[in-house]
Design a protein around this motif. Structure first.
Motif, PDB file in Angstrom:
ATOM      1  N   LYS A   4       0.825  -1.206   0.000  1.00  0.00           N
ATOM      2  CA  LYS A   4       0.000   0.000   0.000  1.00  0.00           C
ATOM      3  C   LYS A   4       0.863   1.261   0.000  1.00  0.00           C
ATOM      4  CE  LYS A   4      -4.145  -1.912   2.198  1.00  0.00           C
ATOM      5  NZ  LYS A   4      -4.997  -1.914   3.416  1.00  0.00           N
ATOM      6  N   ILE A   5       1.931   1.222   0.800  1.00  0.00           N
ATOM      7  CA  ILE A   5       2.857   2.361   0.853  1.00  0.00           C
ATOM      8  C   ILE A   5       3.526   2.558  -0.505  1.00  0.00           C
ATOM      9  CG2 ILE A   5       5.004   3.211   1.882  1.00  0.00           C
ATOM     10  CD1 ILE A   5       4.162   1.688   4.455  1.00  0.00           C
ATOM     11  N   GLU A   6       3.905   1.407  -1.127  1.00  0.00           N
ATOM     12  CA  GLU A   6       4.544   1.460  -2.445  1.00  0.00           C
ATOM     13  C   GLU A   6       3.591   2.053  -3.484  1.00  0.00           C
ATOM     14  OE1 GLU A   6       6.437  -1.643  -5.712  1.00  0.00           O
ATOM     15  OE2 GLU A   6       6.135  -2.295  -3.643  1.00  0.00           O
ATOM     16  N   LYS A   7       2.313   1.651  -3.395  1.00  0.00           N
ATOM     17  CA  LYS A   7       1.311   2.163  -4.343  1.00  0.00           C
ATOM     18  C   LYS A   7       1.105   3.664  -4.174  1.00  0.00           C
ATOM     19  CE  LYS A   7      -1.500  -1.889  -5.419  1.00  0.00           C
ATOM     20  NZ  LYS A   7      -2.844  -2.512  -5.311  1.00  0.00           N
ATOM     21  N   LYS A   8       1.083   4.116  -2.902  1.00  0.00           N
ATOM     22  CA  LYS A   8       0.914   5.548  -2.643  1.00  0.00           C
ATOM     23  C   LYS A   8       2.059   6.352  -3.248  1.00  0.00           C
ATOM     24  CE  LYS A   8      -1.898   5.370   1.567  1.00  0.00           C
ATOM     25  NZ  LYS A   8      -1.944   5.653   3.020  1.00  0.00           N
ATOM     26  N   ALA A  29       5.041   9.932 -13.509  1.00  0.00           N
ATOM     27  CA  ALA A  29       5.842   9.355 -14.598  1.00  0.00           C
ATOM     28  C   ALA A  29       5.939   7.835 -14.448  1.00  0.00           C
ATOM     29  CB  ALA A  29       7.238   9.973 -14.597  1.00  0.00           C
ATOM     30  N   LYS A  30       6.181   7.372 -13.197  1.00  0.00           N
ATOM     31  CA  LYS A  30       6.270   5.929 -12.951  1.00  0.00           C
ATOM     32  C   LYS A  30       4.920   5.254 -13.166  1.00  0.00           C
ATOM     33  CE  LYS A  30      10.181   5.720  -9.748  1.00  0.00           C
ATOM     34  NZ  LYS A  30      10.632   5.359  -8.373  1.00  0.00           N
ATOM     35  N   LEU A  63       4.106   2.298 -15.833  1.00  0.00           N
ATOM     36  CA  LEU A  63       3.536   1.018 -15.420  1.00  0.00           C
ATOM     37  C   LEU A  63       2.290   0.688 -16.247  1.00  0.00           C
ATOM     38  CD1 LEU A  63       3.478  -1.425 -13.502  1.00  0.00           C
ATOM     39  CD2 LEU A  63       2.129  -0.022 -11.914  1.00  0.00           C
ATOM     40  N   ARG A  64       1.438   1.687 -16.404  1.00  0.00           N
ATOM     41  CA  ARG A  64       0.216   1.479 -17.195  1.00  0.00           C
ATOM     42  C   ARG A  64       0.549   1.114 -18.646  1.00  0.00           C
ATOM     43  NH1 ARG A  64      -3.395   6.589 -14.932  1.00  0.00           N
ATOM     44  NH2 ARG A  64      -4.224   5.518 -13.076  1.00  0.00           N
ATOM     45  N   VAL A  73       1.073  -2.680 -23.181  1.00  0.00           N
ATOM     46  CA  VAL A  73       1.900  -3.162 -24.290  1.00  0.00           C
ATOM     47  C   VAL A  73       2.276  -4.628 -24.103  1.00  0.00           C
ATOM     48  CG1 VAL A  73       4.126  -2.908 -25.457  1.00  0.00           C
ATOM     49  CG2 VAL A  73       2.786  -0.879 -24.859  1.00  0.00           C
ATOM     50  N   ASN A  74       2.809  -4.965 -22.944  1.00  0.00           N
ATOM     51  CA  ASN A  74       3.261  -6.336 -22.704  1.00  0.00           C
ATOM     52  C   ASN A  74       2.098  -7.309 -22.525  1.00  0.00           C
ATOM     53  OD1 ASN A  74       5.483  -4.574 -22.221  1.00  0.00           O
ATOM     54  ND2 ASN A  74       6.556  -6.246 -21.204  1.00  0.00           N
TER      55      ASN A  74
END
Length: 520
Positions: free
Chosen positions: A234-238, A245-246, A250-251, A256-257
C-alpha cells in the motif's frame, strides 16, 4: 423513457436468471437414447459442414465407423455429462487439437459468482501442478501451508489418484496429428480443470501428499489471498501514484506487454543474460493480449542498442493466438522478403460466413451483424476462391512481406515443448523450414504442416446442450515437412525433470548458454 429502459433490462435479467435456473435443472435429467443418437448425427454433420480437413489424420471410412459405432452403444437414457464422456473420444479421433468438446456445467448468477470470489481462492488454484513419470507434483505453492515443498507428490485428492483422472480425460481431447507431447506437457497443468469438471467446485479438498517418502494428509480450504506484506504494498502504491511518470510507465507496460491480473505476470517479457547483455530472451506466453506491435518495435530496438549477439525466443507452453502477431514477429527474425502463410482452405463460402461471422455475441451484436451481413457476405464472396484442385481458399497473410528494418541479424534459438501449439507451431515451422533458428526442448504439440483454426465457432448440440468448438480454416505455414502429423522437432532434445523444478534449474537455457560460450 427511463421507465421503459428499466423495464427492458428487468425483463432481460429475469430471462437470464430463468435460463440459468432451467439450464442447471436439466444437468441431471436423463436424455432419451433417440435424442442422443440425433446429437451424434448432428455433431458429425456439423464437422463435415465446417471443418476443411476433417479426414486429414483419420480416414472418412474410420470416422464413419466410429460415429456409427457410438450410436449402437447408446441403448438407454443418460445424462448430458455421461454422454459427453461417450462422445468426446469419438470427436477426438479427428486428431485436431482445436476441436474441443465442452460438457454442460453448472452456471452461476452474478451474485453467486461474486460471493464465491469473496470467499477466496479455491483449493486447487492454490497450487501449480506438473506431471513427471505419471506422477503429479506441486511446482508452485500459493497456499497458507508453507510446509508443502516444491516437488511434493500429490498421491490423492479426495481419494482420487491424479494419474487415473488424467488418463481418463486424455481420451477426451487431442493434439494436432500423432504426437504425444501436448498431453505429457500439459496434462498436469490441466488436472485442476479435469477434477473440477468431474467433481464440481469445492470449498475444501483433502490432499494426500508425499515428500521424501514421508506421507501426510492436509486439508486445503478456499481462502482469501495472503495479505502478508500488504501494508508495504500500500505504501509502495501511494508513492507510485505520487510519481506520475512511474505510474504512466507502469500502465503502458501493462497495456503493451499484456498483463495477467490473476497470475500477476506479463504476457511478453524481454530480458538480457550475461554481463554484457549479449543474449536477449523474449518470453512470449501467448500471442493474444497486449499491444504486440509496440512491444516488438521497442524490444528489437533495445536489442539492437544493447548489441546482443544471440536471441532466445521462448515459446514453451505458448498455446497460440493471433496470426497477425506471429507474422509481425517473424518480420523481425527473417533474413529476407517472405510469404508467411499459404492460402487458407475452407469447406465453402457459407462455412466461413455461418461458422465465423454469426458465431457468438449478444442479441444486440447479432442484430448488428445481421444488418451488415450483406457487406460481409459480399467480401467473403470475392475473397474465397476455388482453385484448380477443386477446393476453396481464403487469403490471409499470403502476400509477400519485407523484413523489418530492425530485424535481428544474430543467432536465434527457439525453446519449444508439447505446450507449444497453434500459432506457436506456425511461426516455428517457418523458422525451422527457413533454417533461421536452432530449436531446443521437445517436439511441439502443434503440427509442422499447419492447423485448422482461424475462426473457431462453438456449435451447441440440440438435445444434450454439449458444445463443440472447431476451426473453419486450414492455416498452413509457407514451409512444410514430409513427416506429416508430427510437430517441430528440436535440434537438441532436452526434457526437464522434477529435480530441475525443485532446484529452479532451466536446463534448456543452460544448454544454450553453454553452446554460445563454446563458440559452436
Amino acid at each position: 423513457m427511463k421507465k421503459i429502459i428499466l423495464f427492458f433490462f428487468t425483463v432481460l435479467l429475469f430471462v437470464h436468471c430463468t435460463s440459468i435456473k432451467r439450464h442447471n435443472a436439466q444437468l441431471n435429467n436423463l436424455i432419451s437414447a433417440e435424442k442422443l443418437k440425433s446429437d451424434v448425427d448432428f455433431t458429425y454433420r456439423k464437422l463435415q459442414e465446417l471443418h476443411p480437413k476433417l479426414y486429414w489424420y483419420s480416414s472418412e471410412k474410420d470416422l464413419d465407423y466410429k460415429f456409427d459405432s457410438i450410436k449402437t452403444t447408446i441403448t438407454e437414457p443418460m445424462t448430458s455429462f455421461k454422454f459427453f464422456k461417450k462422445l468426446s473420444p469419438v470427436v477426438a479421433a479427428v486428431r485436431q487439437g482445436h476441436v474441443v468438446v465442452y460438457p454442460p456445467t453448472k452456471k452461476m448468477r452474478k451474485k453467486e459468482t461474486k460471493a464465491l470470489l469473496e470467499k477466496g481462492i479455491g483449493p486447487l488454484s492454490q497450487f501449480d501442478f506438473e506431471l513427471f513419470n505419471e506422477k503429479l507434483y506441486v511446482i508452485k505453492n500459493n497456499s497458507h501451508d508453507k510446509s508443502i515443498k516444491i516437488g511434493t507428490e500429490v498421491v490423492t485428492v479426495n481419494g482420487t489418484k491424479p494419474i487415473d483422472l488424467i488418463k481418463e480425460y486424455s481420451h477426451f481431447y487431442s493434439s494436432d496429428g500423432f504426437n504425444t507431447t501436448l498431453k505429457t506437457s500439459t496434462s498436469g497443468k490441466r488436472f485442476s480443470s479435469f477434477f473440477t469438471t468431474a467433481n464440481g467446485l469445492k470449498d475444501s479438498l483433502h490432499y494426500n501428499f508425499k515428500y521424501n517418502d514421508s506421507l501426510k494428509t492436509i486439508t486445503i480450504r478456499r481462502t482469501k489471498e495472503d495479505t502478508t506484506g500488504n501494508q508495504a504494498k500500500k505504501i509502495e502504491k501511494k508513492l507510485l501514484f505520487k510519481d506520475k511518470a512511474k505510474l504512466k510507465a507502469l500502465r503502458k507496460k501493462k497495456r503493451v506487454n499484456g498483463y495477467y491480473s490473476v497470475e500477476k505476470n506479463y504476457n511478453r517479457n524481454l530480458n538480457f543474460l550475461e554481463k554484457d547483455s549479449s543474449v536477449a530472451v523474449l518470453k512470449i506466453r501467448s500471442f493474444k493480449i497486449g499491444d504486440y506491435k509496440s512491444f516488438y518495435r521497442e524490444s528489437f530496438a533495445k536489442i539492437a542498442a544493447y548489441n546482443s549477439k544471440a536471441l532466445i525466443l521462448d515459446l514453451r507452453n505458448n498455446g497460440g493466438g493471433r496470426v497477425t502477431e506471429i507474422a509481425d514477429l517473424y518480420s523481425y527474425l527473417t533474413y529476407s522478403t517472405f510469404v508467411f502463410l499459404d492460402k487458407s482452405e475452407v469447406v465453402s463460402k457459407s462455412s466461413l460466413f455461418k461458422g465465423a461471422y454469426f458465431y457468438g455475441g449478444s442479441v444486440g451484436v447479432k442484430a448488428l451483424k445481421t444488418i451488415f451481413s450483406p457487406i460481409i457476405y459480399s467480401y467473403i464472396l470475392f475473397t474465397v476462391n476455388k482453385k484448380q484442385d477443386g477446393k476453396k481458399y481464403f487469403k490471409t497473410q499470403t502476400k509477400p512481406r519485407t523484413m523489418n528494418k530492425n530485424a535481428f541479424k544474430g543467432k536465434v534459438y527457439v525453446l519449444i515443448n508439447g505446450g507449444s501449439f497453434s500459432a506457436s507451431s506456425i511461426i516455428s515451422s517457418n523458422l525451422k523450414g527457413s533454417k533461421r533458428a536452432l530449436f531446443v526442448g521437445e517436439e511441439t504439440g502443434g503440427a509442422f504442416n499447419g492447423t485448422v483454426a482461424g475462426f473457431m465457432p462453438r456449435v451447441k448440440l440440440p438435445h444434450s446442450n454439449i458444445q463443440i468448438r472447431m476451426g473453419v480454416m486450414y492455416m498452413a505455414p509457407h514451409f512444410k515437412t514430409t513427416t506429416d502429423g508430427r510437430g517441430i522437432f528440436p535440434d537438441m532434445q532436452i526434457i526437464p525433470t522434477i529435480e530441475d523444478r525443485i532446484k529452479e534449474n532451466d536446463p534448456e537455457i543452460n544448454w544454450i548458454l553453454t553452446d554460445l560460450r563454446s563458440g559452436i
